[in-house]
Motif scaffolding. Structure first.
Motif, PDB file in Angstrom:
ATOM      1  N   ARG B  79       0.829  -1.213   0.000  1.00 21.00           N
ATOM      2  CA  ARG B  79       0.000   0.000   0.000  1.00 21.00           C
ATOM      3  C   ARG B  79       0.861   1.260   0.000  1.00 21.00           C
ATOM      4  N   GLN B  80       2.163   1.090   0.340  1.00 21.88           N
ATOM      5  CA  GLN B  80       3.064   2.254   0.331  1.00 21.88           C
ATOM      6  C   GLN B  80       3.754   2.404  -1.019  1.00 21.88           C
ATOM      7  N   ILE B  81       3.504   1.424  -1.899  1.00 21.78           N
ATOM      8  CA  ILE B  81       4.164   1.426  -3.208  1.00 21.78           C
ATOM      9  C   ILE B  81       3.085   1.373  -4.284  1.00 21.78           C
ATOM     10  N   GLY B  82       3.149   2.281  -5.231  1.00 25.18           N
ATOM     11  CA  GLY B  82       2.238   2.215  -6.370  1.00 25.18           C
ATOM     12  C   GLY B  82       2.956   1.503  -7.506  1.00 25.18           C
ATOM     13  N   ALA B  83       2.284   0.585  -8.167  1.00 25.03           N
ATOM     14  CA  ALA B  83       2.962  -0.159  -9.248  1.00 25.03           C
ATOM     15  C   ALA B  83       2.221   0.005 -10.563  1.00 25.03           C
ATOM     16  N   VAL B  84       3.020   0.231 -11.632  1.00 26.51           N
ATOM     17  CA  VAL B  84       2.461   0.357 -12.984  1.00 26.51           C
ATOM     18  C   VAL B  84       3.195  -0.657 -13.853  1.00 26.51           C
ATOM     19  N   PHE B  85       2.428  -1.445 -14.606  1.00 21.68           N
ATOM     20  CA  PHE B  85       3.043  -2.528 -15.364  1.00 21.68           C
ATOM     21  C   PHE B  85       2.827  -2.336 -16.866  1.00 21.68           C
ATOM     22  N   GLN B  86       3.699  -2.992 -17.632  1.00 20.69           N
ATOM     23  CA  GLN B  86       3.592  -2.918 -19.094  1.00 20.69           C
ATOM     24  C   GLN B  86       2.226  -3.436 -19.557  1.00 20.69           C
ATOM     25  N   ALA B 149      -3.207   6.151 -12.453  1.00 21.24           N
ATOM     26  CA  ALA B 149      -4.134   6.760 -11.484  1.00 21.24           C
ATOM     27  C   ALA B 149      -4.322   5.841 -10.283  1.00 21.24           C
ATOM     28  N   ARG B 150      -4.436   4.547 -10.541  1.00 18.53           N
ATOM     29  CA  ARG B 150      -4.619   3.587  -9.450  1.00 18.53           C
ATOM     30  C   ARG B 150      -3.380   3.554  -8.549  1.00 18.53           C
ATOM     31  N   ALA B 151      -2.194   3.664  -9.211  1.00 27.20           N
ATOM     32  CA  ALA B 151      -0.950   3.609  -8.443  1.00 27.20           C
ATOM     33  C   ALA B 151      -0.760   4.883  -7.609  1.00 27.20           C
ATOM     34  N   LEU B 152      -1.430   5.938  -8.029  1.00 32.91           N
ATOM     35  CA  LEU B 152      -1.181   7.252  -7.443  1.00 32.91           C
ATOM     36  C   LEU B 152      -2.198   7.663  -6.388  1.00 32.91           C
ATOM     37  N   ILE B 153      -3.421   7.193  -6.544  1.00 37.29           N
ATOM     38  CA  ILE B 153      -4.535   7.780  -5.772  1.00 37.29           C
ATOM     39  C   ILE B 153      -4.366   7.684  -4.263  1.00 37.29           C
ATOM     40  N   HIS B 154      -3.734   6.635  -3.781  1.00 38.72           N
ATOM     41  CA  HIS B 154      -3.603   6.521  -2.325  1.00 38.72           C
ATOM     42  C   HIS B 154      -2.315   7.157  -1.812  1.00 38.72           C
ATOM     43  N   ARG B 155      -1.735   8.014  -2.658  1.00 40.38           N
ATOM     44  CA  ARG B 155      -0.539   8.802  -2.316  1.00 40.38           C
ATOM     45  C   ARG B 155       0.581   7.913  -1.766  1.00 40.38           C
ATOM     46  N   PRO B 156       1.076   6.995  -2.593  1.00 39.05           N
ATOM     47  CA  PRO B 156       2.169   6.133  -2.109  1.00 39.05           C
ATOM     48  C   PRO B 156       3.479   6.927  -2.050  1.00 39.05           C
ATOM     49  N   LYS B 157       4.448   6.360  -1.321  1.00 34.80           N
ATOM     50  CA  LYS B 157       5.733   7.063  -1.210  1.00 34.80           C
ATOM     51  C   LYS B 157       6.555   6.877  -2.477  1.00 34.80           C
ATOM     52  N   VAL B 158       6.287   5.749  -3.146  1.00 30.63           N
ATOM     53  CA  VAL B 158       7.091   5.462  -4.347  1.00 30.63           C
ATOM     54  C   VAL B 158       6.205   4.810  -5.410  1.00 30.63           C
ATOM     55  N   ILE B 159       6.503   5.126  -6.677  1.00 35.73           N
ATOM     56  CA  ILE B 159       5.793   4.445  -7.764  1.00 35.73           C
ATOM     57  C   ILE B 159       6.818   3.669  -8.585  1.00 35.73           C
ATOM     58  N   LEU B 160       6.535   2.369  -8.768  1.00 31.85           N
ATOM     59  CA  LEU B 160       7.379   1.536  -9.617  1.00 31.85           C
ATOM     60  C   LEU B 160       6.680   1.418 -10.968  1.00 31.85           C
ATOM     61  N   ALA B 161       7.369   1.816 -12.023  1.00 31.07           N
ATOM     62  CA  ALA B 161       6.761   1.724 -13.353  1.00 31.07           C
ATOM     63  C   ALA B 161       7.597   0.771 -14.197  1.00 31.07           C
ATOM     64  N   ASP B 162       7.065  -0.420 -14.408  1.00 32.31           N
ATOM     65  CA  ASP B 162       7.821  -1.454 -15.128  1.00 32.31           C
ATOM     66  C   ASP B 162       7.431  -1.433 -16.608  1.00 32.31           C
ATOM     67  N   GLU B 163       8.279  -0.869 -17.430  1.00 34.55           N
ATOM     68  CA  GLU B 163       8.033  -0.745 -18.877  1.00 34.55           C
ATOM     69  C   GLU B 163       6.635  -0.179 -19.140  1.00 34.55           C
ATOM     70  N   PRO B 164       6.286   0.941 -18.557  1.00 34.38           N
ATOM     71  CA  PRO B 164       4.901   1.415 -18.711  1.00 34.38           C
ATOM     72  C   PRO B 164       4.584   1.849 -20.125  1.00 34.38           C
ATOM     73  N   THR B 165       5.627   2.109 -20.932  1.00 30.61           N
ATOM     74  CA  THR B 165       5.373   2.582 -22.301  1.00 30.61           C
ATOM     75  C   THR B 165       5.636   1.487 -23.331  1.00 30.61           C
ATOM     76  N   GLY B 166       5.910   0.275 -22.823  1.00 28.39           N
ATOM     77  CA  GLY B 166       6.291  -0.832 -23.710  1.00 28.39           C
ATOM     78  C   GLY B 166       5.272  -1.155 -24.785  1.00 28.39           C
ATOM     79  N   ASN B 167       4.006  -0.950 -24.481  1.00 31.14           N
ATOM     80  CA  ASN B 167       2.954  -1.287 -25.453  1.00 31.14           C
ATOM     81  C   ASN B 167       2.341  -0.051 -26.108  1.00 31.14           C
TER      82      ASN B 167
END
Lengths: 302, 226
Positions: B79-86, B149-167
């Motif tokens: 919950r402290q980490i927002g994650a964005v995936f390819q 937006a989902r990764a951001l809305i709960h104001r996490p301390k860090v966002i991990l974006a794993d190849e978010p622009t890959g597709n």
């Protein structure tokens, strides 16, 4: 906590309304499983009815001498009736036995002519004694043989009937055993079918469960909606099954009466309506919830 | 904030995904992880999300050793980490609104808080007009904006974006990168994994370069060099 429960229910309900295909398949499978479990209830009652019906035919007759007076015979009846092993004692007077014979064989001219030639009532008064179990007859007969009114007794047909009585009890015991085995197998099959159907549907949701875990959802928050879906599917399956049973009981009532005289399928269904509905709803919800619980658990280790 | 100490990850039977990786990330940093496919970028992020445990070494998030974390504590960490995936990883049977709100629901936010925050985040990602759509009705760029937006809305301390622009096509790629920069300006730490040369070179941010599981370069204002 209230907010959590509300969200779990809403998510579960959305799962049902938005993924109709999978839920329909689950409901179909669960309806079959509940049908099997409910059938056991009918089967249990029908087999008890049949066993009782067959056991009714096993009894020992105690014939009294021609000069035995009815008052003494009724004393014997009371004494025998007080033995704990004795289930039932019926007195048949010689006149009653005579009437019964005529009633039963009036269409047989040879027997009727023979009876006419005898000229008097050849039948003896008797007591029909039924015990609870086959092996109790020997004890009852032993009691009669050493009884104070023994001099009144002409004959006890136990030794001629013993093999038949033992065979009847043996058969009914075997029938009851088979009933228990069939019931256990049917319940196991029903549980396995449901569990596998739910497992397959949850297998399709494994990616979704993984996403929920990665977003930080707790186990309860992930599991809850699946349990709700299982319960709702089980409930609807139970209702469908109940309607199906009602239709079957109504449609097959006459045929069942023909096959098993004295056993009214529809009257049995109506008399046990709430019991049947409770069994179906409880087994439906139970199967749905337990299967979902076990199936989801496997995918929560992400 | 994040510390990797001599971390290695070996998959059965003998595939080395990460070898002796050590680095630190401080709050509000924007860090790019670059490398070819199979270089170890995703493994590194998985270790941070506790999807995987290190074979050797230690991973710390806010002084908590993630390698030893118990299953019960995983949700609290995530919950402290927002994650964005390819591949976006959206919940297919939930609408855009429900997908984003889900991240708040899991932390126990009230309905009022969700209603208060949703319009703002939908506005940030430009999806105010798509709230009732299901993921299947969205384009790749829109799906990725929902995921952000989902990764951001709960104001996490860090966002991990794993190849978010890959597709995504170049237009949507730029769109997503701008969004991540904006989020970073608000104070959220961003870890962006990509093999997109143009993106890295245009950012001018810290770049950690991985090759065959090893960190071969860690530069404050790096470029894509492989």
């Amino acid at each position: 906590m209230f907010v959590l429960i509300k969200r779990i229910f809403i998510t579960g309900w959305h799962g049902i309304t938005r993924d109709g295909g999978m839920i329909t398949a689950n409901i179909f499978i669960m309806t079959m499983a509940i049908f099997m479990i409910s059938s056991l209830f009918f089967f249990r009652d029908l087999s008890a009815f049949l066993v009782a019906n067959i056991q009714e035919r096993a009894d020992v007759s105690v014939y009294f001498k021609n000069d035995a007076i009815e008052e003494d015979i009724l004393k014997v009846k009371r004494e025998v009736g007080s033995i704990p092993e004795v289930k039932e004692v019926n007195y048949i007077s010689s006149e009653e036995a005579f009437e019964r014979f005529i009633e039963r064989h009036s269409s047989n001219p040879v027997l009727m002519e023979s009876l006419a030639e005898v000229g008097t009532n050849p039948f003896l008064a008797s007591l029909g004694v039924k015990a609870f179990e086959a092996d109790q007859y020997a004890g009852v007969v032993g009691f009669l043989e050493n009884f104070q009114f023994n001099y009144l007794i002409e004959k006890i047909d136990y030794y001629e009937r013993k093999p038949v009585i033992e065979r009847i009890y043996g058969l009914t015991a075997a029938f009851s055993r088979v009933g228990v085995i069939v019931s256990v197998i049917l319940i196991l099959v029903a549980v396995m079918i449901t569990f596998n159907a739910v497992r397959i549907s949850i297998y399709n949701s494994r990616e979704e469960i993984k996403i929920q875990r990665l977003v930080g959802a707790s186990n309860l928050f992930i599991k809850g909606p699946f349990l709700v879906q299982g319960a709702i599917s089980g409930f609807f399956s139970a209702l469908i099954c109940f309607l199906f049973f009602a239709l079957l009981a109504w449609g097959l009532d006459t045929r069942a009466e023909f096959l098993f005289p004295g056993f009214g399928l529809l009257s049995f269904f109506i008399a046990n309506l709430w019991m049947i509905l409770s069994i179906q709803i409880l087994s439906g919800i139970g199967l749905g919830v337990v299967s979902s619980f076990i199936a989801v658990k496997k995918y929560l280790k992400v | 904030m994040i510390t990797f100490q001599n971390v290695s990850k070996v998959y059965h039977p003998n595939i080395i995904a990460l070898e002796n990786a050590s680095f630190q990330i401080v709050p509000k940093e924007f860090v790019c992880l670059v490398g070819k496919s199979g270089a170890g970028k995703t493994t590194l992020l998985k270790l941070l999300l506790a999807e995987e445990k290190p074979s050797q070494g230690q991973v710390f998030f806010n002084e908590q050793n993630i390698g030893n974390i118990k299953m019960d504590h995983l949700p609290v960490l995530r919950r402290q980490i927002g994650a964005v995936f390819q591949d976006y990883k959206l919940l297919n049977f939930k609408t855009v609104y429900e997908n984003i709100a889900y991240a708040m629901e899991v932390i126990g936010a009230s309905d009022a808080e969700i209603k208060r925050d949703m319009p703002e985040i939908l506005d940030v990602v430009g999806l105010s007009h798509k709230t009732s759509s299901f993921p299947i009705e969205l384009s790749g760029g829109e799906k990725q904006r929902v995921a952000i937006a989902r990764a951001l809305i709960h104001r996490p301390k860090v966002i991990l974006a794993d190849e978010p622009t890959g597709n995504l096509d170049p237009y949507h790629t730029l769109d997503i990168i701008r969004l991540l920069l904006k989020i970073n300006e608000f104070g959220t730490t961003i870890i962006l994994s990509t093999h997109n040369r143009e993106v890295i070179n245009s950012l001018g941010k810290r770049v950690i370069t991985l090759q065959e599981g090893k960190i071969i370069r860690d530069e404050k204002q790096g470029r894509f060099i492989l």
